[in-house]
Design a protein around this motif. Structure first.
Motif, PDB file in Angstrom:
ATOM      1  N   GLN A  59       0.829  -1.207   0.000  1.00  0.00           N
ATOM      2  CA  GLN A  59       0.000   0.000   0.000  1.00  0.00           C
ATOM      3  C   GLN A  59       0.864   1.259   0.000  1.00  0.00           C
ATOM      4  OE1 GLN A  59      -3.553  -0.233  -0.112  1.00  0.00           O
ATOM      5  NE2 GLN A  59      -3.145   1.819  -0.870  1.00  0.00           N
ATOM      6  N   LEU A  60       1.913   1.272   0.798  1.00  0.00           N
ATOM      7  CA  LEU A  60       2.796   2.438   0.869  1.00  0.00           C
ATOM      8  C   LEU A  60       3.435   2.715  -0.492  1.00  0.00           C
ATOM      9  CD1 LEU A  60       4.083   4.525   2.899  1.00  0.00           C
ATOM     10  CD2 LEU A  60       6.010   2.924   3.033  1.00  0.00           C
ATOM     11  N   ILE A  61       3.971   1.686  -1.131  1.00  0.00           N
ATOM     12  CA  ILE A  61       4.619   1.860  -2.432  1.00  0.00           C
ATOM     13  C   ILE A  61       3.585   2.227  -3.494  1.00  0.00           C
ATOM     14  CG2 ILE A  61       5.912   0.671  -4.257  1.00  0.00           C
ATOM     15  CD1 ILE A  61       7.215  -1.009  -1.922  1.00  0.00           C
ATOM     16  N   HIS A  62       2.446   1.554  -3.493  1.00  0.00           N
ATOM     17  CA  HIS A  62       1.376   1.861  -4.446  1.00  0.00           C
ATOM     18  C   HIS A  62       0.969   3.328  -4.348  1.00  0.00           C
ATOM     19  CE1 HIS A  62      -2.896   2.403  -5.453  1.00  0.00           C
ATOM     20  NE2 HIS A  62      -2.615   1.621  -6.471  1.00  0.00           N
ATOM     21  N   ASP A  63       0.728   3.798  -3.133  1.00  0.00           N
ATOM     22  CA  ASP A  63       0.280   5.176  -2.937  1.00  0.00           C
ATOM     23  C   ASP A  63       1.329   6.180  -3.399  1.00  0.00           C
ATOM     24  OD1 ASP A  63      -2.040   4.088  -1.919  1.00  0.00           O
ATOM     25  OD2 ASP A  63      -1.586   4.584   0.178  1.00  0.00           O
ATOM     26  N   MET A  64       2.606   5.899  -3.130  1.00  0.00           N
ATOM     27  CA  MET A  64       3.671   6.792  -3.573  1.00  0.00           C
ATOM     28  C   MET A  64       3.715   6.845  -5.098  1.00  0.00           C
ATOM     29  SD  MET A  64       6.950   7.030  -5.004  1.00  0.00           S
ATOM     30  CE  MET A  64       7.585   5.374  -4.901  1.00  0.00           C
ATOM     31  N   LEU A  65       3.611   5.681  -5.760  1.00  0.00           N
ATOM     32  CA  LEU A  65       3.646   5.643  -7.226  1.00  0.00           C
ATOM     33  C   LEU A  65       2.470   6.407  -7.827  1.00  0.00           C
ATOM     34  CD1 LEU A  65       4.699   1.915  -7.685  1.00  0.00           C
ATOM     35  CD2 LEU A  65       6.100   3.929  -8.196  1.00  0.00           C
ATOM     36  N   LEU A  66       1.298   6.234  -7.260  1.00  0.00           N
ATOM     37  CA  LEU A  66       0.117   6.939  -7.754  1.00  0.00           C
ATOM     38  C   LEU A  66       0.298   8.445  -7.599  1.00  0.00           C
ATOM     39  CD1 LEU A  66      -2.712   6.705  -8.961  1.00  0.00           C
ATOM     40  CD2 LEU A  66      -3.596   6.498  -6.624  1.00  0.00           C
ATOM     41  N   LYS A  67       0.799   8.866  -6.465  1.00  0.00           N
ATOM     42  CA  LYS A  67       1.012  10.299  -6.213  1.00  0.00           C
ATOM     43  C   LYS A  67       2.077  10.876  -7.146  1.00  0.00           C
ATOM     44  CE  LYS A  67       2.580  13.540  -2.728  1.00  0.00           C
ATOM     45  NZ  LYS A  67       3.374  13.688  -1.523  1.00  0.00           N
ATOM     46  N   GLU A  68       3.194  10.179  -7.298  1.00  0.00           N
ATOM     47  CA  GLU A  68       4.317  10.691  -8.085  1.00  0.00           C
ATOM     48  C   GLU A  68       4.095  10.599  -9.592  1.00  0.00           C
ATOM     49  OE1 GLU A  68       7.062  12.279  -7.028  1.00  0.00           O
ATOM     50  OE2 GLU A  68       6.392  12.132  -4.945  1.00  0.00           O
ATOM     51  N   TYR A  69       3.411   9.542 -10.050  1.00  0.00           N
ATOM     52  CA  TYR A  69       3.324   9.291 -11.485  1.00  0.00           C
ATOM     53  C   TYR A  69       1.916   9.423 -12.051  1.00  0.00           C
ATOM     54  CZ  TYR A  69       8.098   7.798 -10.900  1.00  0.00           C
ATOM     55  OH  TYR A  69       9.434   7.771 -10.601  1.00  0.00           O
ATOM     56  N   GLY A  70       0.921   9.388 -11.192  1.00  0.00           N
ATOM     57  CA  GLY A  70      -0.449   9.577 -11.645  1.00  0.00           C
ATOM     58  C   GLY A  70      -1.068   8.377 -12.326  1.00  0.00           C
ATOM     59  N   PHE A  71      -0.469   7.213 -12.180  1.00  0.00           N
ATOM     60  CA  PHE A  71      -1.078   6.004 -12.730  1.00  0.00           C
ATOM     61  C   PHE A  71      -0.974   4.853 -11.731  1.00  0.00           C
ATOM     62  CE2 PHE A  71       3.092   6.478 -14.974  1.00  0.00           C
ATOM     63  CZ  PHE A  71       3.792   5.427 -14.409  1.00  0.00           C
ATOM     64  N   GLU A  72      -1.901   3.918 -11.905  1.00  0.00           N
ATOM     65  CA  GLU A  72      -1.960   2.746 -11.034  1.00  0.00           C
ATOM     66  C   GLU A  72      -0.849   1.765 -11.396  1.00  0.00           C
ATOM     67  OE1 GLU A  72      -4.091   1.805  -8.506  1.00  0.00           O
ATOM     68  OE2 GLU A  72      -5.230   3.670  -8.594  1.00  0.00           O
ATOM     69  N   VAL A  73      -0.162   1.281 -10.397  1.00  0.00           N
ATOM     70  CA  VAL A  73       0.833   0.236 -10.580  1.00  0.00           C
ATOM     71  C   VAL A  73       0.574  -0.833  -9.522  1.00  0.00           C
ATOM     72  CG1 VAL A  73       3.288  -0.365 -10.534  1.00  0.00           C
ATOM     73  CG2 VAL A  73       2.567   1.860 -11.449  1.00  0.00           C
ATOM     74  N   PRO A  74       0.148  -2.016  -9.947  1.00  0.00           N
ATOM     75  CA  PRO A  74      -0.007  -3.095  -8.972  1.00  0.00           C
ATOM     76  C   PRO A  74       1.347  -3.441  -8.356  1.00  0.00           C
ATOM     77  CG  PRO A  74      -1.177  -3.615 -11.000  1.00  0.00           C
ATOM     78  CD  PRO A  74      -0.340  -2.400 -11.269  1.00  0.00           C
TER      79      PRO A  74
END
Length: 181
Positions: A59-74
């Motif tokens: 969850q922590l990594i997912h949320d950071m990726l979404l915030k930084e890149y604006g796309f979902e990454v499983p």
């Protein structure tokens, strides 16, 4: 300190969802992950930190990726012992060509009826075995031509998945063991 291996699904593939590994290492360190390493450009991350659940780190990594890149990454997080188990229990190794072996990590144990339904599908000479949250897969024509690819297993088993080739699984396990030396 616990060692973790995070697997990002679908980044840097065919020019989609581009993430530079050097930048990613910095971003993960900025949110508190320690001793962050990456392996190749396809989203393999090793790190050490407090012993928390895999789901916490996902969850922590997912949320950071979404915030930084604006796309979902499983994101799937595993521990080195999960990789060691997969290596030790692969029913296709060493008999089959290791260059044609793949490990698909599932985010949950698939329901027995989904596994049973999958058994009715026959794409020989491709072969697979499911044990818990792992699909051991052999594709004699290589993964690019495989009918039983990551999307196939996700669709049939109704669980999220990410696949790595045999070489990458072994290298990630070995890199994780370097933390202890």
């Amino acid at each position: 300190m616990q060692t973790y291996i995070a697997l990002l699904r679908g980044i840097n593939v065919s020019g989609q969802k581009k993430i530079k590994m050097a930048t990613l290492r910095e971003q993960l360190a900025a949110i508190g992950l320690k001793e962050v390493k990456t392996y190749i450009q396809s989203g393999n991350i090793l790190f050490r930190d407090a012993d928390k659940s895999n789901q916490h780190w996902e969850q922590l990594i997912h949320d950071m990726l979404l915030k930084e890149y604006g796309f979902e990454v499983p994101v799937m997080v595993r521990r080195p012992e999960d990789f060691s188990w997969a290596i030790e229990h692969n029913p296709f190794f060493p008999e089959k060509d290791p260059k044609r072996l793949y490990i698909t990590f599932l985010d949950a144990v698939p329901e027995p009826e989904k596994v049973a339904a999958l058994q009715a599908v026959d794409y020989q000479p491709e072969e697979y075995t499911i044990e818990g949250q792992v699909v051991f897969f052999f594709s004699p024509s290589g993964y690019g031509r495989a009918k039983m690819n990551n999307n196939f297993f996700e669709k049939k088993l109704k669980v999220a998945a990410t696949t790595r080739n045999w070489r990458s699984v072994n290298i990630l396990r070995d890199m994780a063991s370097e933390y202890d030396t």
